[in-house]
Design a protein around this motif. Sequence first.
Motif, mmCIF file in Angstrom:
data_model
loop_
_atom_site.group_PDB
_atom_site.id
_atom_site.type_symbol
_atom_site.label_atom_id
_atom_site.label_comp_id
_atom_site.label_asym_id
_atom_site.label_seq_id
_atom_site.Cartn_x
_atom_site.Cartn_y
_atom_site.Cartn_z
ATOM 1 N N LYS A 50 -80.967 -0.827 44.645
ATOM 2 C CA LYS A 50 -81.959 -1.675 43.973
ATOM 3 C C LYS A 50 -83.319 -1.233 44.474
ATOM 4 O O LYS A 50 -83.613 -1.338 45.670
ATOM 5 C CB LYS A 50 -81.698 -3.143 44.297
ATOM 6 N N ASP A 159 -78.872 -6.465 37.858
ATOM 7 C CA ASP A 159 -79.117 -5.091 37.417
ATOM 8 C C ASP A 159 -79.477 -4.240 38.626
ATOM 9 O O ASP A 159 -80.266 -4.658 39.482
ATOM 10 C CB ASP A 159 -80.264 -5.036 36.405
ATOM 11 N N ASP A 161 -80.217 0.025 40.115
ATOM 12 C CA ASP A 161 -80.677 1.349 39.720
ATOM 13 C C ASP A 161 -79.495 2.130 39.134
ATOM 14 O O ASP A 161 -78.365 2.015 39.607
ATOM 15 C CB ASP A 161 -81.206 2.133 40.930
ATOM 16 N N SER A 162 -79.785 2.910 38.137
ATOM 17 C CA SER A 162 -78.764 3.775 37.558
ATOM 18 C C SER A 162 -78.766 5.089 38.344
ATOM 19 O O SER A 162 -79.779 5.785 38.397
ATOM 20 C CB SER A 162 -79.078 4.031 36.084
ATOM 21 N N ASP A 164 -77.037 8.829 38.975
ATOM 22 C CA ASP A 164 -76.229 9.874 38.355
ATOM 23 C C ASP A 164 -75.253 10.388 39.421
ATOM 24 O O ASP A 164 -75.540 11.341 40.144
ATOM 25 C CB ASP A 164 -77.128 10.997 37.839
#
Length: 174
Positions: A50, A159, A161-162, A164
Amino acid sequence: MKVIFLSVFSLILGCNSIKEFEYISNSNDRKYKDFVSQHDANTYTNIVSKKGTFYLYKPCDLGFQQLIEINDNKIVIEAGETFEYQIKSVIHNNAIIDYEIYNDFEMGNLLMKTLDDNKVLFKLKDKDAISYFLMTSFSSAINYPLIIHHCNEKRTEMDFDSLDLERIWHHGFE
């Protein structure tokens, strides 16, 4: 009558003052200890990011909790559903441990890559898909603050952080 009204009013205000998301950074806090003591050192729990800071997260809906438990002859993966696999073989290849796993339905591989002293990235490969899990062992959990999602009924989860995770698998946290 006034005393009863004030008591009920105080109770209502007290209930409303509980925040939906509680941040706990003190590993000696009772709620923190309860969360960490649920599993042993052979179990890994997901960590989330986050605003660039990593946290442990106790979700409202336990279907969002991810756990991987590794024992001598089996691996249990909880990620929405629980899957139990037997270990066929273990191959150590540089910084990656490859568990060849199987159950009554499929064969696959669970690869484990240590990213740093506290973070581990798992890559689950089965016949249909590849899944990634960013985790820490419960023995290293004290290195992260905990977010608890308080709820009485299902609610939208926080929500985060996205990340990868596939890129991180290949390149680390460059």
